[in-house]
Scaffold this motif. Structure first.
Motif, PDB file in Angstrom:
ATOM      1  N   GLU A 231       0.827  -1.212   0.000  1.00  0.00           N
ATOM      2  CA  GLU A 231       0.000   0.000   0.000  1.00  0.00           C
ATOM      3  C   GLU A 231       0.857   1.256   0.000  1.00  0.00           C
ATOM      4  OE1 GLU A 231      -3.265  -0.217   3.003  1.00  0.00           O
ATOM      5  OE2 GLU A 231      -2.781  -2.354   2.896  1.00  0.00           O
ATOM      6  N   LEU A 232       1.967   1.214   0.766  1.00  0.00           N
ATOM      7  CA  LEU A 232       2.851   2.389   0.814  1.00  0.00           C
ATOM      8  C   LEU A 232       3.440   2.658  -0.562  1.00  0.00           C
ATOM      9  CD1 LEU A 232       4.820   1.765   4.140  1.00  0.00           C
ATOM     10  CD2 LEU A 232       2.779   3.144   3.782  1.00  0.00           C
ATOM     11  N   VAL A 233       3.822   1.570  -1.253  1.00  0.00           N
ATOM     12  CA  VAL A 233       4.407   1.715  -2.585  1.00  0.00           C
ATOM     13  C   VAL A 233       3.358   2.274  -3.548  1.00  0.00           C
ATOM     14  CG1 VAL A 233       5.338   0.416  -4.555  1.00  0.00           C
ATOM     15  CG2 VAL A 233       6.185  -0.038  -2.252  1.00  0.00           C
ATOM     16  N   ASP A 234       2.135   1.722  -3.471  1.00  0.00           N
ATOM     17  CA  ASP A 234       1.057   2.215  -4.342  1.00  0.00           C
ATOM     18  C   ASP A 234       0.797   3.698  -4.096  1.00  0.00           C
ATOM     19  OD1 ASP A 234       0.824  -0.224  -5.485  1.00  0.00           O
ATOM     20  OD2 ASP A 234      -0.936  -0.862  -4.321  1.00  0.00           O
ATOM     21  N   ARG A 237       3.624   5.781  -5.473  1.00  0.00           N
ATOM     22  CA  ARG A 237       3.649   5.813  -6.943  1.00  0.00           C
ATOM     23  C   ARG A 237       2.703   6.865  -7.531  1.00  0.00           C
ATOM     24  NH1 ARG A 237       4.327  -0.607  -8.041  1.00  0.00           N
ATOM     25  NH2 ARG A 237       6.544  -0.553  -8.560  1.00  0.00           N
ATOM     26  N   LEU A 238       1.653   7.213  -6.777  1.00  0.00           N
ATOM     27  CA  LEU A 238       0.701   8.216  -7.254  1.00  0.00           C
ATOM     28  C   LEU A 238       1.379   9.559  -7.535  1.00  0.00           C
ATOM     29  CD1 LEU A 238      -2.423   7.535  -4.996  1.00  0.00           C
ATOM     30  CD2 LEU A 238      -2.088   6.900  -7.391  1.00  0.00           C
ATOM     31  N   ASN A 239       2.400   9.867  -6.691  1.00  0.00           N
ATOM     32  CA  ASN A 239       3.095  11.158  -6.880  1.00  0.00           C
ATOM     33  C   ASN A 239       4.567  10.973  -7.201  1.00  0.00           C
ATOM     34  OD1 ASN A 239       0.857  12.902  -6.288  1.00  0.00           O
ATOM     35  ND2 ASN A 239       1.018  12.095  -4.205  1.00  0.00           N
ATOM     36  N   ASP A 240       4.907   9.826  -7.732  1.00  0.00           N
ATOM     37  CA  ASP A 240       6.310   9.521  -7.990  1.00  0.00           C
ATOM     38  C   ASP A 240       6.722  10.077  -9.361  1.00  0.00           C
ATOM     39  OD1 ASP A 240       8.816   8.439  -7.912  1.00  0.00           O
ATOM     40  OD2 ASP A 240       8.174   6.377  -8.297  1.00  0.00           O
ATOM     41  N   LEU A 245      10.239   4.503  -8.152  1.00  0.00           N
ATOM     42  CA  LEU A 245       9.817   3.143  -7.855  1.00  0.00           C
ATOM     43  C   LEU A 245       9.302   2.424  -9.105  1.00  0.00           C
ATOM     44  CD1 LEU A 245       8.042   3.491  -4.385  1.00  0.00           C
ATOM     45  CD2 LEU A 245      10.394   2.919  -4.881  1.00  0.00           C
ATOM     46  N   LYS A 246       9.831   2.832 -10.243  1.00  0.00           N
ATOM     47  CA  LYS A 246       9.323   2.210 -11.471  1.00  0.00           C
ATOM     48  C   LYS A 246       9.929   0.817 -11.686  1.00  0.00           C
ATOM     49  CE  LYS A 246       8.056   3.110 -16.180  1.00  0.00           C
ATOM     50  NZ  LYS A 246       8.655   3.510 -17.437  1.00  0.00           N
ATOM     51  N   ALA A 422       9.745   5.192  -0.062  1.00  0.00           N
ATOM     52  CA  ALA A 422       8.365   4.769   0.190  1.00  0.00           C
ATOM     53  C   ALA A 422       8.098   4.434   1.655  1.00  0.00           C
ATOM     54  CB  ALA A 422       8.017   3.572  -0.688  1.00  0.00           C
ATOM     55  N   VAL A 423       9.133   3.952   2.355  1.00  0.00           N
ATOM     56  CA  VAL A 423       8.926   3.489   3.732  1.00  0.00           C
ATOM     57  C   VAL A 423       9.761   4.340   4.692  1.00  0.00           C
ATOM     58  CG1 VAL A 423       8.950   1.475   5.244  1.00  0.00           C
ATOM     59  CG2 VAL A 423       8.667   1.157   2.785  1.00  0.00           C
ATOM     60  N   LYS A 424       9.083   4.973   5.650  1.00  0.00           N
ATOM     61  CA  LYS A 424       9.789   5.829   6.604  1.00  0.00           C
ATOM     62  C   LYS A 424      10.058   5.058   7.895  1.00  0.00           C
ATOM     63  CE  LYS A 424       8.637   9.747   8.691  1.00  0.00           C
ATOM     64  NZ  LYS A 424       7.602  10.723   9.012  1.00  0.00           N
TER      65      LYS A 424
END
Ligand SMILES: Nc1ncnc2c1ncn2[C@@H]1O[C@H](COP(=O)(O)OP(=O)(O)OP(=O)(O)O)[C@@H](O)[C@H]1O
Ligand SMILES: [Mn+2]
Length: 598
Positions: A231-234, A237-240, A245-246, A422-424
């Motif tokens: 979910e964090l990656v998704d 990716r919305l604002n990547d 993260l491609k 993506a992960v803090k």
């Protein structure tokens, strides 16, 4: 005649001494420059030469592999030394009685708060939480005012003395003690001010109330959506826009994406394929981990996975010398591997996948090494390939990492978990941290009331996190790890995402004795998670040491622990259960064993 000869000889000697003096001066200058440039190290009792060819030639490191095969004295394969079931299982009647008492109190332990209690407890909890936020805002406002005032003062000064170059206000906060990041600064910056989660010293949280906060989690747990890295990656990716993260390595799909707020993996099966690939994928790059106190390598494998390698330093039966403090203890590769298996058997799943691997130092490390690291490789007088690397502890030639033998090197390989962007992650100071000094004791070591007086008052522990902390204490006692100064969490997975059990290299340093101080959180707080207790019961009934040995057999470097280590694990499990028993003498069973739904 005699006189002439004497003069001649004397003259010769004089000339010779001049030449010698020149030579000596030259030599001294040479040694001095070598020392300055680090080509020579001077120890208390010896001088070490690190003089290496500027360009490392592969042929300089040709290792005679036939010698290994032909020399039966060199163990090129680890011997399987553990005879099965040699360590005995002792069954304590008192512990058995505890199990049956818990079974009888099951209903009471599992009972959830009723609606009325839930409302009341939630309210109490919120009161404390709002209190600390209120104070935080007040402090922030106060600091902002103070800063504003100082700024004005500086400006006024500057107006009065236009030539005086004033020091920048913000510059004064640069020096931060790394170890005490949570301690207050002399002049904290209101913008980066950390929330002080602790209530004031006169605001005690009664034990009953604290237990209710823990029990409240059982209700919250049912309503909670368990977040995953996917979910964090998704979301990211919305604002990547930079497409960071491609093209991520396959390990994300195979492993990282499934990490959740609760654990690093849910089934042993999911992790076995990762262990296998980490133990066999070819190495494509070898770098040093920055800022380490001891040498650690970061390898990139052919499938794009990044792993952390701790090389073998000491044999399996090494014990921390009695005069060595925990903070100077060597990191042990076998401890990292064993800790992974212990954590997995305890059902926590909070240690990243870790596996043993034999490296060919020439082809897998030296030939893939980044230049800085490559420069520190050398061949020892014994004909083994060695390197020192760079770190603050044990990275000198007397503590070099060397092939055993030649260029064969064992190491622990641990999966590097996903992090930024993506992960803090967040690091927090362990409340039962040791002082890391030779002379000073920590408060918890001298005050038996520390848990009630300090831990209960910290609102960060009015949550699932507290029983995670006790889980960590159980894990650390079994592995005998005194080096738990901080704990780290992936906070973007949630406010109370699990504590990652990282950095276990200094565990298993004691074999024949147990470090009781590690159990202080359990002893002082007298609280333990119900599911953890049931897991301990299961391990006790089935023989923890035996199960651990069976689990370790899957590792390529088996045996990982000695027979005496396995005995120590059984012994420590019984000690933990006895400590729980002692607690139930002080408090009722349902006020010691807590079901928080996790
Ligand atoms: N498997 C991992 N995945 C992601 N990050 C990791 C992993 N292992 C270690 N790290 C990061 O590296 C840091 C240092 O690791 P580790 O504690 O093993 O090294 P260290 O040099 O022993 O630290 P210290 O000596 O200060 O205790 C950890 O605090 C963590 O942030
Ligand atoms: Mn460490």
């Amino acid at each position: 005649m005699n006189l002439k000869l004497r003069r001649l000889v004397l003259n010769k000697i004089r000339h010779l001494s001049l030449a010698r003096i020149c030579l000596l001066v030259f030599l001294l200058i040479f040694l001095l420059t070598s020392y300055i440039y680090g080509l020579i190290e001077i120890n208390s009792h010896q001088i070490i030469f690190n003089i290496l060819p500027a360009d490392i030639n592969e042929n300089d490191y040709v290792i005679d592999h036939d010698m290994v095969k032909n020399n039966p004295k060199i163990p090129h394969e680890p011997k399987k030394i553990i005879a099965q079931n040699k360590y005995s299982l002792t069954v304590d009647k008192k512990i058995k009685k505890l199990f049956s008492r818990v079974q009888k109190s099951r209903e009471e332990i599992e009972r959830v708060l009723n609606e009325e209690q839930r409302k009341l407890v939630t309210e109490q909890k919120n009161t404390y939480t709002s209190l600390i936020y209120e104070r935080h805002e007040q402090l922030k406002a106060q600091l902002e005012k103070e800063l504003e005032r100082l700024k004005k003062e500086e400006e006024e000064k500057a107006k009065n003395n236009p030539n005086d170059n004033n020091a920048n206000l913000n510059q004064q906060n640069v020096d931060e003690d790394d170890d005490d990041e949570e301690e207050e600064d002399a002049r904290p910056n209101p913008k980066t001010l950390k929330l002080k989660t602790s209530l004031n010293s006169d605001e005690m949280v009664p034990r009953d109330q604290f237990i209710n906060f823990l029990k409240l989690e059982k209700i919250n747990r049912k309503l909670k959506h368990v977040k995953t890295v996917r979910e964090l990656v998704d979301e990211y990716r919305l604002n990547d826009d930079a497409n960071e993260l491609k093209n991520i390595p396959s390990i994300w799909e195979r492993y990282h994406m499934k990490i959740s707020e609760l654990q690093l993996y849910n089934h042993t099966k999911n992790v076995n394929s990762v262990l296998k690939s980490m133990a066999s994928e070819p190495v494509i790059n070898c770098a040093e981990k920055e800022k380490g106190t001891q040498i650690k390598l970061i390898l990139t494998l052919n499938d794009g996975t990044d792993v952390l390698v701790k090389p073998m330093k000491v044999p399996r039966d090494y014990e921390t010398p009695p005069d060595h403090f925990y903070f100077v203890d060597f990191e042990r590769h076998h401890a990292e591997i064993a800790a992974f298996h212990v954590d997995r058997l305890l059902g926590f799943h909070r240690v990243p996948p870790t596996v043993g691997r034999v490296f060919n130092m020439t082809t897998e490390l030296l030939q893939k090494a980044e230049p800085e690291l490559e420069r520190t490789f050398f061949i020892s007088p014994g004909g083994n390939l060695c390197f020192t690397g760079h770190c603050s502890y044990y990275c000198d030639s007397t503590h070099a990492t060397c092939g055993k033998p030649l260029d064969r090197l064992e190491g622990s390989v641990q999966l590097l978990l996903p992090s930024k962007p993506a992960v803090k992650w967040e690091t927090a100071r362990h409340p039962y941290r040791r002082t890391y000094t030779k002379k000073r004791k920590a408060e918890w070591e001298v005050n038996d009331q520390y848990c009630e007086e300090t831990v209960f008052r910290n609102t960060i522990y009015h949550s699932k996190l507290f029983l995670d902390l006790i889980d960590l204490c159980v894990f650390d006692f079994i592995t005998s790890n005194m080096d738990r100064h901080h704990f780290e969490r992936m906070v973007s997975l949630g406010n109370d995402s699990f504590m990652i059990h990282l950095d276990n290299g200094r565990s298993f340093g004691k074999i024949f004795s147990d470090e009781m101080s590690i159990l202080a959180p359990l002893k002082q707080c007298c609280l333990i998670r119900y599911s953890t207790f049931k897991r301990l019961e299961y391990l006790y009934e089935n023989g923890f040491g035996k199960m651990l040995d069976e689990s370790l057999k899957f590792d390529p470097l088996y045996p990982i622990l000695t027979e005496n280590h396995l005995i120590s694990v059984d012994r420590r499990l019984a000690i933990i259960l006895k400590e729980v028993m002692k607690c139930t003498d002080k408090f009722s069973l349902a006020n010691v064993i807590i079901d928080d739904g996790y």
